[in-house]
Design a protein around this motif. Structure first.
Motif, PDB file in Angstrom:
ATOM      1  N   LEU A 315      31.572  30.119  32.303  1.00  0.00           N
ATOM      2  CA  LEU A 315      32.117  30.486  33.603  1.00  0.00           C
ATOM      3  C   LEU A 315      33.399  29.705  33.870  1.00  0.00           C
ATOM      4  CD1 LEU A 315      28.792  30.464  35.643  1.00  0.00           C
ATOM      5  CD2 LEU A 315      30.148  32.474  35.100  1.00  0.00           C
ATOM      6  N   ASP A 316      34.350  30.329  34.532  1.00  0.00           N
ATOM      7  CA  ASP A 316      35.583  29.641  34.885  1.00  0.00           C
ATOM      8  C   ASP A 316      36.005  30.053  36.294  1.00  0.00           C
ATOM      9  OD1 ASP A 316      36.745  32.174  34.666  1.00  0.00           O
ATOM     10  OD2 ASP A 316      37.347  31.841  32.591  1.00  0.00           O
ATOM     11  N   ILE A 317      37.223  29.665  36.667  1.00  0.00           N
ATOM     12  CA  ILE A 317      37.718  29.924  38.016  1.00  0.00           C
ATOM     13  C   ILE A 317      37.674  31.407  38.366  1.00  0.00           C
ATOM     14  CG2 ILE A 317      39.771  29.833  39.475  1.00  0.00           C
ATOM     15  CD1 ILE A 317      38.512  27.159  39.243  1.00  0.00           C
ATOM     16  N   SER A 318      37.896  32.257  37.383  1.00  0.00           N
ATOM     17  CA  SER A 318      37.944  33.698  37.643  1.00  0.00           C
ATOM     18  C   SER A 318      36.604  34.259  38.104  1.00  0.00           C
ATOM     19  CB  SER A 318      38.404  34.445  36.386  1.00  0.00           C
ATOM     20  OG  SER A 318      37.463  34.300  35.329  1.00  0.00           O
ATOM     21  N   HIS A 319      35.517  33.547  37.826  1.00  0.00           N
ATOM     22  CA  HIS A 319      34.180  34.012  38.223  1.00  0.00           C
ATOM     23  C   HIS A 319      33.764  33.507  39.606  1.00  0.00           C
ATOM     24  CE1 HIS A 319      33.952  34.156  33.734  1.00  0.00           C
ATOM     25  NE2 HIS A 319      33.340  35.278  33.984  1.00  0.00           N
ATOM     26  N   ASP A 321      34.593  33.847  42.905  1.00  0.00           N
ATOM     27  CA  ASP A 321      34.280  34.756  44.018  1.00  0.00           C
ATOM     28  C   ASP A 321      33.061  35.626  43.701  1.00  0.00           C
ATOM     29  OD1 ASP A 321      36.371  33.811  45.545  1.00  0.00           O
ATOM     30  OD2 ASP A 321      37.802  35.285  44.756  1.00  0.00           O
ATOM     31  N   THR A 322      32.965  36.081  42.449  1.00  0.00           N
ATOM     32  CA  THR A 322      31.829  36.925  42.061  1.00  0.00           C
ATOM     33  C   THR A 322      30.519  36.162  42.185  1.00  0.00           C
ATOM     34  OG1 THR A 322      33.244  38.104  40.503  1.00  0.00           O
ATOM     35  CG2 THR A 322      30.865  38.352  40.227  1.00  0.00           C
ATOM     36  N   MET A 323      30.508  34.898  41.763  1.00  0.00           N
ATOM     37  CA  MET A 323      29.297  34.080  41.868  1.00  0.00           C
ATOM     38  C   MET A 323      28.825  33.976  43.309  1.00  0.00           C
ATOM     39  SD  MET A 323      29.757  30.923  39.153  1.00  0.00           S
ATOM     40  CE  MET A 323      31.260  30.326  39.901  1.00  0.00           C
ATOM     41  N   LEU A 324      29.764  33.744  44.214  1.00  0.00           N
ATOM     42  CA  LEU A 324      29.390  33.578  45.620  1.00  0.00           C
ATOM     43  C   LEU A 324      28.902  34.883  46.235  1.00  0.00           C
ATOM     44  CD1 LEU A 324      32.153  31.165  46.984  1.00  0.00           C
ATOM     45  CD2 LEU A 324      29.963  30.641  45.899  1.00  0.00           C
ATOM     46  N   GLU A 325      29.488  35.989  45.823  1.00  0.00           N
ATOM     47  CA  GLU A 325      29.082  37.286  46.371  1.00  0.00           C
ATOM     48  C   GLU A 325      27.649  37.640  45.998  1.00  0.00           C
ATOM     49  OE1 GLU A 325      31.945  39.984  44.879  1.00  0.00           O
ATOM     50  OE2 GLU A 325      33.574  39.273  46.181  1.00  0.00           O
ATOM     51  N   ARG A 326      27.184  37.163  44.850  1.00  0.00           N
ATOM     52  CA  ARG A 326      25.827  37.491  44.397  1.00  0.00           C
ATOM     53  C   ARG A 326      24.746  36.776  45.210  1.00  0.00           C
ATOM     54  NH1 ARG A 326      25.912  39.706  39.160  1.00  0.00           N
ATOM     55  NH2 ARG A 326      27.774  41.017  39.075  1.00  0.00           N
ATOM     56  N   GLY A 327      25.110  35.732  45.932  1.00  0.00           N
ATOM     57  CA  GLY A 327      24.133  35.011  46.740  1.00  0.00           C
ATOM     58  C   GLY A 327      23.151  34.190  45.951  1.00  0.00           C
ATOM     59  N   ALA A 328      23.505  33.820  44.718  1.00  0.00           N
ATOM     60  CA  ALA A 328      22.613  33.026  43.878  1.00  0.00           C
ATOM     61  C   ALA A 328      22.638  31.564  44.309  1.00  0.00           C
ATOM     62  CB  ALA A 328      23.026  33.150  42.415  1.00  0.00           C
ATOM     63  N   ALA A 329      21.580  30.842  43.974  1.00  0.00           N
ATOM     64  CA  ALA A 329      21.507  29.420  44.278  1.00  0.00           C
ATOM     65  C   ALA A 329      22.099  28.575  43.159  1.00  0.00           C
ATOM     66  CB  ALA A 329      20.056  29.006  44.520  1.00  0.00           C
ATOM     67  N   PHE A 330      22.097  29.114  41.921  1.00  0.00           N
ATOM     68  CA  PHE A 330      22.610  28.399  40.758  1.00  0.00           C
ATOM     69  C   PHE A 330      23.431  29.361  39.900  1.00  0.00           C
ATOM     70  CE2 PHE A 330      18.434  26.741  41.914  1.00  0.00           C
ATOM     71  CZ  PHE A 330      18.702  25.400  42.120  1.00  0.00           C
ATOM     72  N   GLU A 336      31.622  21.015  30.313  1.00  0.00           N
ATOM     73  CA  GLU A 336      31.879  19.721  30.950  1.00  0.00           C
ATOM     74  C   GLU A 336      33.333  19.652  31.405  1.00  0.00           C
ATOM     75  OE1 GLU A 336      31.120  14.945  30.164  1.00  0.00           O
ATOM     76  OE2 GLU A 336      30.793  16.408  28.567  1.00  0.00           O
ATOM     77  N   GLY A 337      33.530  19.250  32.658  1.00  0.00           N
ATOM     78  CA  GLY A 337      34.874  19.100  33.185  1.00  0.00           C
ATOM     79  C   GLY A 337      35.559  20.388  33.583  1.00  0.00           C
ATOM     80  N   ASP A 338      34.822  21.510  33.660  1.00  0.00           N
ATOM     81  CA  ASP A 338      35.426  22.771  34.069  1.00  0.00           C
ATOM     82  C   ASP A 338      36.016  22.652  35.477  1.00  0.00           C
ATOM     83  OD1 ASP A 338      34.865  24.034  31.749  1.00  0.00           O
ATOM     84  OD2 ASP A 338      33.197  25.239  32.501  1.00  0.00           O
ATOM     85  N   LEU A 339      37.192  23.237  35.679  1.00  0.00           N
ATOM     86  CA  LEU A 339      37.852  23.172  36.974  1.00  0.00           C
ATOM     87  C   LEU A 339      37.039  23.860  38.063  1.00  0.00           C
ATOM     88  CD1 LEU A 339      41.578  23.845  35.979  1.00  0.00           C
ATOM     89  CD2 LEU A 339      40.488  21.659  36.509  1.00  0.00           C
ATOM     90  N   VAL A 340      36.268  24.875  37.682  1.00  0.00           N
ATOM     91  CA  VAL A 340      35.470  25.579  38.686  1.00  0.00           C
ATOM     92  C   VAL A 340      34.406  24.669  39.278  1.00  0.00           C
ATOM     93  CG1 VAL A 340      33.792  26.516  37.047  1.00  0.00           C
ATOM     94  CG2 VAL A 340      34.258  27.740  39.178  1.00  0.00           C
ATOM     95  N   LEU A 341      33.933  23.691  38.518  1.00  0.00           N
ATOM     96  CA  LEU A 341      32.954  22.740  39.053  1.00  0.00           C
ATOM     97  C   LEU A 341      33.577  21.894  40.153  1.00  0.00           C
ATOM     98  CD1 LEU A 341      31.185  21.512  35.779  1.00  0.00           C
ATOM     99  CD2 LEU A 341      30.360  23.178  37.447  1.00  0.00           C
ATOM    100  N   GLU A 342      34.840  21.486  39.965  1.00  0.00           N
ATOM    101  CA  GLU A 342      35.525  20.727  41.004  1.00  0.00           C
ATOM    102  C   GLU A 342      35.696  21.563  42.271  1.00  0.00           C
ATOM    103  OE1 GLU A 342      39.148  19.073  39.590  1.00  0.00           O
ATOM    104  OE2 GLU A 342      38.242  18.112  37.837  1.00  0.00           O
ATOM    105  N   LYS A 343      35.935  22.843  42.081  1.00  0.00           N
ATOM    106  CA  LYS A 343      36.082  23.733  43.236  1.00  0.00           C
ATOM    107  C   LYS A 343      34.763  23.881  43.980  1.00  0.00           C
ATOM    108  CE  LYS A 343      38.210  28.147  44.530  1.00  0.00           C
ATOM    109  NZ  LYS A 343      38.930  29.343  44.056  1.00  0.00           N
ATOM    110  N   ILE A 344      33.667  23.991  43.237  1.00  0.00           N
ATOM    111  CA  ILE A 344      32.339  24.069  43.862  1.00  0.00           C
ATOM    112  C   ILE A 344      32.035  22.787  44.609  1.00  0.00           C
ATOM    113  CG2 ILE A 344      29.866  24.226  43.394  1.00  0.00           C
ATOM    114  CD1 ILE A 344      30.565  26.060  41.032  1.00  0.00           C
TER     115      ILE A 344
END
Length: 422
Positions: A315-319, A321-330, A336-344
């Motif tokens: 998973l990366d930054i491009s995913h 918005d899609t992750m949040l739309e799905r309403g998942a908890a995880f 390791e060190g993915d930029l999307v983790l910092e955004k989360i």
């Protein structure tokens, strides 16, 4: 003289004996864990220098979640980051590194947990000190969560749901959100995803006989594939789905202790099946009259591959918005060190790179979120906070509404346990 009939028709006799021996090893390991004389030496217990905080249970109080966090060699830092992202004093946590890790790496992980003053104060984080061989395609991968559940039941059985995570997983909401969403749910609901594959498709995995050599070697070893296949069983119906699950304590006790013969019988069958994690819990649940009405076809996990662990995409930054739309908890898998983790961390969890996710239990307003934090930011949390109260955000309220609709609509019944012929 009449020839004896060997039940392993068409198979090499030595392979038959080996397969049977592996079954006995697997079922013996799980069965021993159900007895009261289990030694705590298998777990690096933390010495608690502070009185343990009691957790209030009952109507209106949040539940208690039991997390098993599993990692491979070199993933201890990812495990610690995940632990801090999902930490809440109410919950129980068990960390485990696989056989590829060294003894020093496992010890460093335990010492890192032990050195965290907040984990010491609440006494709810444990680390498995001695690892064992695990092949993710074989039955050793099934024995691992059963082992973890047995240890969590032994260390502290006062939990409600069992959640399995790997070092590549990460939360998409705070624990206050998740605990709020689960607060008013019936405690018998199991979150487990079933595929719509027909019996013919499932047979590709279940009819092929394999031997997981990792069960009797110290290091992870490749599977041994038999040339011949076996007939589809008639004593039970087969079900298949995602290996990611959130299961109740009652169901995990049933699988570990097996007060009737179904869990053990299926354990022996799945000890010679490839990817048994994609079928074992699903099949036990749908063949048990006690649990077949408890399923919710949702694992609350956003995954790029639900049932194909061979995928390598991350998973990366491009995913995002899609992750949040799905309403998942995880969500999974992350590197390791993915930029999307910092955004989360920044936008969802509101935590620093080394900090804990604050809530009512840790609401010290003097803490400023900054990149320059101490190695033990958690020590600044107020230990006088209320661990029996949660503050949900919009994600928790939305998830709670969704789960309430599922329960009230009756979708948590036997619809997922229908036997599809094909």
């Amino acid at each position: 003289m009449r020839n004896s009939k060997i039940p392993c028709r068409g198979l090499d006799y030595r392979l038959c004996i080996l397969a049977f021996a592996v079954c006995l090893v697997l079922i013996g390991t799980v069965s021993r864990l159900s007895f009261a004389n289990v030694s705590y030496t298998t777990v690096t217990r933390l010495q608690h220098y502070h009185p343990k905080r009691d957790v209030s249970k009952g109507k209106g109080y949040p539940p208690v979640l039991a997390y098993w966090i599993f990692g491979m060699k070199g993933e201890s830092n990812k495990m610690l980051r995940l632990l801090k992202a999902v930490y809440h004093p109410r919950n129980q946590y068990l960390l485990q590194l696989d056989d590829g890790s060294s003894e020093s790496e496992r010890m460093d992980l335990a010492l890192s947990v032990k050195s965290h003053k907040l984990f010491e104060a609440f006494g709810n984080v444990n680390v498995i000190g001695k690892s064992y061989a695990i092949n993710r395609m074989g039955s050793s991968a099934l024995s691992a969560p059963l082992h973890a559940a047995a240890l969590l039941l032994k260390v502290n059985s006062d939990w409600d749901w069992f959640i399995t995570l790997t070092a590549s997983d990460y939360p998409l909401m705070t624990q206050d959100d998740l605990l709020h969403a689960f607060t008013f749910l019936p405690k018998y609901l199991n979150f487990i995803h079933y595929t719509n594959k027909t019996v013919r498709n499932v047979q590709r995995n279940t009819d092929q006989i394999v031997v997981d050599q990792s069960l009797h070697y110290e290091k992870s070893s490749p599977l041994f594939f038999a040339v011949e296949s076996r007939e589809t069983p008639e004593a039970f119906n087969m079900f298949h789905g995602s290996p990611w699950v959130i299961l109740t304590r009652a169901f995990m006790e049933y699988c570990v202790k097996g007060w009737d013969n179904l869990p053990r019988k299926l354990l022996m069958f799945f000890s010679n099946v490839v990817y048994p994690l994609e079928s074992y819990f699903h099949t036990v649940m749908c063949n048990s009259p006690e649990f077949q009405n408890t399923t919710v076809d949702n694992t609350l996990m956003y995954s790029l591959f639900d049932t194909d662990p061979s995928e390598s995409q991350l998973l990366d930054i491009s995913h995002y918005d899609t992750m949040l739309e799905r309403g998942a908890a995880f969500a999974r898998p992350f590197g390791e060190g993915d930029l999307v983790l910092e955004k989360i961390d920044d936008l969802i969890l509101n935590r620093s790179s080394n900090g804990l996710v604050q809530g009512e239990w840790c609401s010290n307003t003097e803490i400023n979120k900054t990149k320059k934090v101490s190695e033990d930011e958690g020590e600044f949390c107020s230990l006088s906070g209320n661990i029996d109260v949660v503050k949900p955000g919009m994600s928790g309220i939305k998830l709670g509404t969704l789960l309430d609709e599922i329960v009230n609509s009756g979708r948590s019944r036997t619809s997922q346990c229908q036997f599809y012929k094909g």
